[in-house]
Design a protein around this motif. Structure first.
Motif, PDB file in Angstrom:
ATOM      1  N   SER A  44      36.357  33.657 -41.642  1.00  0.00           N
ATOM      2  CA  SER A  44      35.025  33.538 -41.040  1.00  0.00           C
ATOM      3  C   SER A  44      33.940  33.720 -42.094  1.00  0.00           C
ATOM      4  O   SER A  44      34.000  34.668 -42.883  1.00  0.00           O
ATOM      5  CB  SER A  44      34.837  34.599 -39.959  1.00  0.00           C
ATOM      6  N   VAL A  45      32.934  32.818 -42.066  1.00  0.00           N
ATOM      7  CA  VAL A  45      32.766  31.747 -41.093  1.00  0.00           C
ATOM      8  C   VAL A  45      32.743  30.391 -41.806  1.00  0.00           C
ATOM      9  O   VAL A  45      31.948  29.514 -41.469  1.00  0.00           O
ATOM     10  CB  VAL A  45      31.461  31.916 -40.287  1.00  0.00           C
ATOM     11  N   VAL A  74      33.664  26.618 -42.811  1.00  0.00           N
ATOM     12  CA  VAL A  74      34.130  25.481 -42.024  1.00  0.00           C
ATOM     13  C   VAL A  74      35.598  25.217 -42.347  1.00  0.00           C
ATOM     14  O   VAL A  74      36.066  25.556 -43.437  1.00  0.00           O
ATOM     15  CB  VAL A  74      33.290  24.217 -42.330  1.00  0.00           C
ATOM     16  N   HIS A  77      34.770  25.240 -38.316  1.00  0.00           N
ATOM     17  CA  HIS A  77      34.531  26.270 -37.319  1.00  0.00           C
ATOM     18  C   HIS A  77      35.436  26.016 -36.116  1.00  0.00           C
ATOM     19  O   HIS A  77      35.247  25.053 -35.371  1.00  0.00           O
ATOM     20  CB  HIS A  77      33.063  26.267 -36.901  1.00  0.00           C
ATOM     21  N   SER A  78      36.420  26.879 -35.961  1.00  0.00           N
ATOM     22  CA  SER A  78      37.413  26.680 -34.897  1.00  0.00           C
ATOM     23  C   SER A  78      37.728  28.023 -34.252  1.00  0.00           C
ATOM     24  O   SER A  78      38.754  28.641 -34.538  1.00  0.00           O
ATOM     25  CB  SER A  78      38.690  26.039 -35.457  1.00  0.00           C
ATOM     26  N   HIS A 133      29.600  27.632 -34.863  1.00  0.00           N
ATOM     27  CA  HIS A 133      29.266  28.560 -35.955  1.00  0.00           C
ATOM     28  C   HIS A 133      29.004  29.954 -35.404  1.00  0.00           C
ATOM     29  O   HIS A 133      29.514  30.962 -35.926  1.00  0.00           O
ATOM     30  CB  HIS A 133      28.041  28.028 -36.714  1.00  0.00           C
ATOM     31  N   MET A 184      32.069  31.701 -34.262  1.00  0.00           N
ATOM     32  CA  MET A 184      32.826  32.285 -35.373  1.00  0.00           C
ATOM     33  C   MET A 184      32.211  33.600 -35.835  1.00  0.00           C
ATOM     34  O   MET A 184      32.933  34.550 -36.182  1.00  0.00           O
ATOM     35  CB  MET A 184      32.914  31.306 -36.534  1.00  0.00           C
TER      36      MET A 184
END
Length: 589
Positions: free
Chosen positions: A306-307, A309, A311-312, A331, A334
């Motif tokens: 985190s954080v 990309v 972003h999941s 975002h 996260m």
């Protein structure tokens, strides 16, 4: 103490017997199905119990039995001071655990790192500016074939182990270079299945090779292949089950996993579970430590995904609370999950009764992402820029019964590279020779804002970019007292000067203000002196290590004895024309 998580092990489940390289079907959102065996009743890491390797024999190595403080270092990825509460009045997502950490510790408002990820990780672990390492701006992954540590440089983990008997673990995102096992050659497409690779051997140049006893990590976090974990250097994925992941999104057990760059990895890779896995691995390490080495202090370096990309966020966190979709965008989801992770890691200390015996540190590798959609941004710039939004980072330190609570440090700046010397002072260990050359302790400053003696009076930051001729120095900056000078080289050389006390947003360029001209000249000389292309010092200086330690020499001595350049850091620092390693970079400025 184990935190239960109904999460399938990414790497240690019984896998299928299909030895062919398999590629999931491609679609905009993919339902993951590769005929790999699953057992939803096995909570991670039930099958992934703490395993020690050749660097960790499960026994004490302490030379000094007086117990030093434990250290938990939580390192976030791409989190700026404007992303979290407690700095500039922003409150983008609920973060009660970070707020509690600030209430229980000391918050630094003027802490700085590199504008990019990998250089900052080397700064943190080495106590050096990035150009003291092997490459400029840094090593990053397998394709560098080495980590960023030069011969003779020792990490903070090594120093703590050697000087204080610390039992250490690195868990999470490594990202400062690795070397494939057994002479394997790099292949960006088939990073894990290239011809000649023998995964019965470990990768090298990783955490275990710079002083960590135990490690569980990915080479580049969640953003790049290989999408697999390594435990003490050994690939956790069965080589016969490695698959190729095309860029895209995949429905996985815990959420919509994201692959932002094509690459090979584990068939059960799930980016949504990454941070939760780190929590459970940290708890497994702490359980092992308390059972086997409780009389020794520990150092746990937990580098989050985190954080960065992609972003999941997971659908649910470990405790079952919802995450994905709880905030305005992915975002912020996260950031929301990151706060939960911080809460879990701090709980792992408190629930073991170790809060009075553990220094807890939260920091980030660089400023936040370019999030112009958020209103009331106070800082100019973002990750990857030379402005404050690119390199000013959050830093919070807590040590119950020792550090003051709910205190802020605002007047003096500190660097990510200063954490090395600070921990050395707090734990009463010596800094090894040739190590932490750019680290200045702020240990006394932690206890009181009035304790400013010995603090650094300047700090430098460098930004590099890719060009047709290779990496070039794009811009550099020096902070000195309240002033900040920026020297840009592209598209043409220009100078900017800001008074951060009056203009933290860097809106009013003061370079033409005659009042500051003398100071500007001083700052430019200092910036040249501490950067990758320093001018030679005209005077003699003393060697601080090696057989010639204590000898007073000058640059002519190195010119007559060029083989000494690799033996004494003073040659590179003081005699760039003779011992400098970055001649190409310096010529391309």
């Amino acid at each position: 103490m184990y935190i239960p998580l109904k999460l399938i092990s990414l790497l240690l489940l019984p896998l299928g017997c299909d030895a062919q390289l398999r590629t999931p079907k491609v679609s905009k959102v993919r339902k993951h199905d590769n005929n790999v065996a699953h057992d939803n009743d096995i909570p991670y890491p039930a099958q992934a119990e703490y395993k020690y390797g050749e660097h960790d024999d499960g026994g004490s190595t302490s030379m000094n039995k007086s117990k030093r403080p434990n250290i938990l270092l939580i390192f976030a990825d791409d989190v700026g001071t404007e992303d979290i509460p407690g700095f500039w009045g922003t409150n983008l997502a609920p973060m009660p655990n970070l707020q509690k950490l600030q209430e229980e510790g000391v918050t630094f408002f003027n802490a700085h790192a590199s504008p990019l990820c990998a250089p900052s990780r080397y700064m943190l672990l080495s106590g050096n500016y990035q150009h003291q390492g092997n490459k400029v701006p840094s090593t990053w992954n397998f394709f560098d074939g080495e980590n960023q540590f030069r011969a003779g440089q020792k990490s903070i983990a090594h120093a703590l182990k050697e000087g204080g008997g610390y039992h250490s673990a690195m868990i999470g995102k490594w990202h400062i270079g690795l070397k494939l096992p057994n002479g394997g050659r790099h292949n960006r497409t088939n990073i894990l299945t290239a011809k000649g690779l023998d995964w019965t051997f470990p990768v090298t140049q990783g955490p275990n090779d710079v002083g960590f006893d135990y490690s569980y990590y990915t080479s580049g976090g969640i953003q790049e292949a290989p999408y697999s974990f390594f435990r003490n250097g050994f690939l956790e994925t069965d080589p016969s089950n490695i698959i190729f992941w095309p860029e895209g999104n995949y429905e996985m057990e815990h959420g919509l996993s994201a692959i932002s760059r094509d690459g090979e990895g584990d068939p059960n890779w799930d980016s949504t579970a990454y941070n939760m896995i780190l929590v459970n691995e940290t708890n497994a390490f702490l359980d092992f430590h308390m059972e086997n080495r409780k009389d020794d202090p520990f150092f746990a370096y937990v580098a989050l995904g985190s954080v960065h990309v992609p972003h999941s966020p997971p659908r649910q966190y470990i405790d079952g609370s919802p995450v994905a979709g709880e905030n305005m965008n992915l975002h912020l989801d996260m950031l929301f999950e990151m706060d939960k992770v911080i809460g879990s890691l701090v709980d792992s200390i408190e629930q073991r009764g170790l809060a009075n015996d553990t220094i807890i540190i939260f920091a980030s590798d660089n400023g936040g992402i370019n999030a112009r959609r958020y209103a009331n941004r106070k800082l100019r710039g973002h990750k990857g820029t030379i402005y404050e939004g690119g390199h000013r980072i959050p830093l919070i330190m807590r040590y119950d019964g020792h550090f003051p609570k709910a205190h802020n440090r605002t007047t003096h700046f500190v660097g990510l590279n200063d954490i090395y010397a600070t921990l050395a002072e707090l734990t009463d260990i010596a800094i090894p020779e040739k190590s932490a050359q750019d680290s200045v302790s702020f240990a006394k400053y932690l206890y009181s804002e009035d304790n400013t003696a010995g603090l650094r009076d300047h700090i430098g930051v460098w930004r590099y970019k890719k060009a047709e001729t290779g990496r070039v120095l794009d811009s550099e900056t020096l902070l000195y007292k309240d002033l900040k000078i920026i020297k840009k080289y592209r598209p043409k050389m220009q100078l900017e000067l800001y008074d951060l006390h009056q203009d933290l947003g860097e809106k009013n360029n003061q370079i033409d203000n005659t009042e500051h001209q003398k100071t500007v000249q001083h700052m430019l000389k200092v910036l040249e002196r501490i950067g990758p292309c320093p001018i030679d010092v005209p005077h003699k200086f003393t060697l601080t290590s090696g057989n010639e330690m204590g000898q007073v020499v000058d640059c002519d001595w190195f010119a007559r004895n060029k083989h000494q350049c690799s033996q004494h850091i003073e040659g590179e620092l003081n005699c760039n024309s003779v011992c400098g390693r970055f001649d190409a970079i310096c010529r391309r400025r």
